[in-house]
Design a protein around this motif. Structure first.
Motif, short mmCIF file in Angstrom:
data_model
loop_
_atom_site.label_atom_id
_atom_site.label_comp_id
_atom_site.label_asym_id
_atom_site.label_seq_id
_atom_site.Cartn_x
_atom_site.Cartn_y
_atom_site.Cartn_z
N THR A 1 16.95 39.55 -46.34
CA THR A 1 15.55 40.13 -46.02
C THR A 1 14.57 39.34 -46.19
O THR A 1 14.10 38.73 -44.63
N GLN A 2 15.05 38.71 -47.28
CA GLN A 2 13.95 37.49 -47.43
C GLN A 2 14.26 36.20 -45.99
O GLN A 2 13.62 35.44 -45.04
N PHE A 3 15.37 36.10 -46.19
CA PHE A 3 15.76 35.23 -45.09
C PHE A 3 15.04 35.35 -43.67
O PHE A 3 13.86 34.52 -42.63
N LYS A 4 14.62 36.30 -43.15
CA LYS A 4 14.39 37.33 -41.88
C LYS A 4 12.60 36.81 -42.49
O LYS A 4 11.83 36.61 -41.19
N ARG A 5 12.53 37.54 -43.40
CA ARG A 5 10.89 38.22 -43.19
C ARG A 5 10.54 36.22 -43.87
O ARG A 5 9.15 36.55 -43.42
N ARG B 1 14.68 33.45 -40.11
CA ARG B 1 15.79 32.87 -39.55
C ARG B 1 16.45 34.50 -38.75
O ARG B 1 16.79 36.13 -39.28
N ILE B 2 18.44 34.21 -38.56
CA ILE B 2 18.57 35.51 -37.69
C ILE B 2 19.26 36.22 -38.63
O ILE B 2 20.42 35.41 -39.62
N ASP B 3 19.50 37.34 -38.81
CA ASP B 3 20.01 38.23 -40.37
C ASP B 3 21.68 38.36 -39.66
O ASP B 3 21.29 39.27 -38.81
N ARG B 4 22.66 38.11 -40.25
CA ARG B 4 23.92 38.52 -39.70
C ARG B 4 24.60 39.25 -40.79
O ARG B 4 25.64 39.94 -41.05
#
Length: 388
Positions: free
Chosen positions: A188-192, A196-199
């Protein structure tokens, strides 16, 4: 007079010893986090056109540790490596076990044959359900081929053989729920926070996670085989953003951990702009557990084997174990607890002991259960459904 002086000296020594012991105890009560920068030394990991995986992993690991040390004085950070050295896979898990870590984070960078592959993934221990997950596990586990006598040390495990990974289907990870929760927070934090793209959260058979005795995740921060992601991950700004994302996820996880332990909670997060926020939260009555989906898991929540109670009343239970498998009423996994009930949530069976409409009664039982399952906590139900 000499006797009086001796008595005073004895009392003072006792006070000093007591204060010293209290200080040691307070230090021992710190939350212990182990940060593992994957690969290193003679093992470069995946190799890009301008940077090696081992350097990306170390850069993010050190930045993450620095953020936590600056913002969480109640956390002890331990690194498996702080410089470019080779650390055997088994030793990485052994370090975490020796320091009795509460959480283990292994940081890696992905690679693929296709240069168009990109995005972040976070793994927990389990059987790889897809060829892609198996490929990632094989690549990360292949580091043991650089170790002396790896076949004996890893009991015949061959990282190149698909058959070697079947054993992960039968492993019961008692920390699975906490690991999946944390993995979901990271994604969630990678995206927010980092854009970044969440795989997604995935499962695979990673040796470095198999031997750890605490909630553990393996993070793939992006694809070094993708030119744009390689540039991002090789830059100071990119590494700092990834470290901040994992830091924010850790803050959320630590807040839930403190709630379960009945401690005052201080939430700290860093916004994408780099500004920190801090908020003190009073002790909570119940833990806040995010409903996390395991790969291919059904999204619905289903309660099973829950004893009925008066409609509308709150019912308290002690949750002590999570598993992808459903066990019988007298399973040895319960370590003698009886009666035990279970409910299904996020594709996992969650096992509970005790039941009462009085929270005080359940709280009295909690210390005894924690002697068997140290991560046990109280959950609340109403009309057969868990109260969030």
């Amino acid at each position: 007079m000499r006797d009086i002086a001796n008595k005073y000296a004895f009392v003072i020594i006792l006070i000093i010893v007591s204060l010293f012991s209290f200080g040691l105890q307070a230090k021992d009560n710190k939350f212990v986090l182990v940060i593992d920068a994957g690969h290193g030394g003679k093992d470069p990991g995946a190799i890009g056109t301008r940077i090696k995986e081992k350097n990306i992993n170390l850069g993010i690991a050190l930045k993450l540790g620095a953020l936590i040390q600056a913002n969480h004085p109640d956390v002890k950070v331990v690194y498996t490596r702080k410089k470019d050295v080779f650390v055997e896979l088994q030793e990485r898990a052994a370090i975490a076990n020796r320091v009795k870590a509460d959480l283990f984070i292994s940081i890696h960078t992905n690679s693929a044959g296709s240069k168009s592959a990109y995005g972040t993934e976070t793994y927990t221990l389990g059987l790889a359900r897809t060829e892609e997950n198996l490929r990632v596990a094989k690549r990360e586990n292949s580091v043991i081929l650089l170790e002396d006598d790896f076949s004996t040390r890893y009991e015949g495990f061959d990282p190149r053989s698909t058959e070697s990974y079947i054993m992960f289907e039968f492993l019961q990870d008692k920390h699975m729920e906490q690991s999946i929760n944390f993995a979901s927070l990271i994604q969630t934090q990678f995206k927010r926070s980092a854009g970044r793209i969440d795989r997604g959260v995935r499962q695979a058979g990673f040796l470095v996670l198999r031997n750890t005795g605490m909630p553990s995740v393996l993070v793939e921060v992006g694809y070094i085989s993708n030119a744009a992601e390689e540039r991002f991950l090789g830059s100071e700004d990119g590494q700092q953003k990834m470290a901040k994302s994992i830091f924010n996820a850790f803050c959320n996880y630590k807040s839930d951990f403190d709630r379960k332990m009945g401690r005052a909670v201080v939430t700290r997060n860093i916004s994408p702009a780099g500004k920190g926020t801090s908020k003190v939260v009073a002790k909570a009555d119940k833990p806040s557990i995010q409903d996390v989906q395991v790969e291919s898991a059904a999204p619905e929540q289903k309660i099973e084997n829950v004893v009925s109670s008066d409609e509308g009343q709150l019912v308290y239970k002690i949750q002590f174990m999570t598993s992808p498998s459903k066990y019988g009423a007298n399973s040895s996994y319960y370590k003698g607890l009886h009666p035990v009930s279970c409910y299904k949530e996020g594709g996992l069976y969650k096992y509970t002991y005790g039941e009462s409409t009085s929270k005080a009664d359940i709280q009295k039982k909690l210390p005894g259960v924690r002697k068997l399952f140290k991560d046990a906590f109280i959950v609340t139900f109403r009309n057969g459904k868990k109260v969030k």
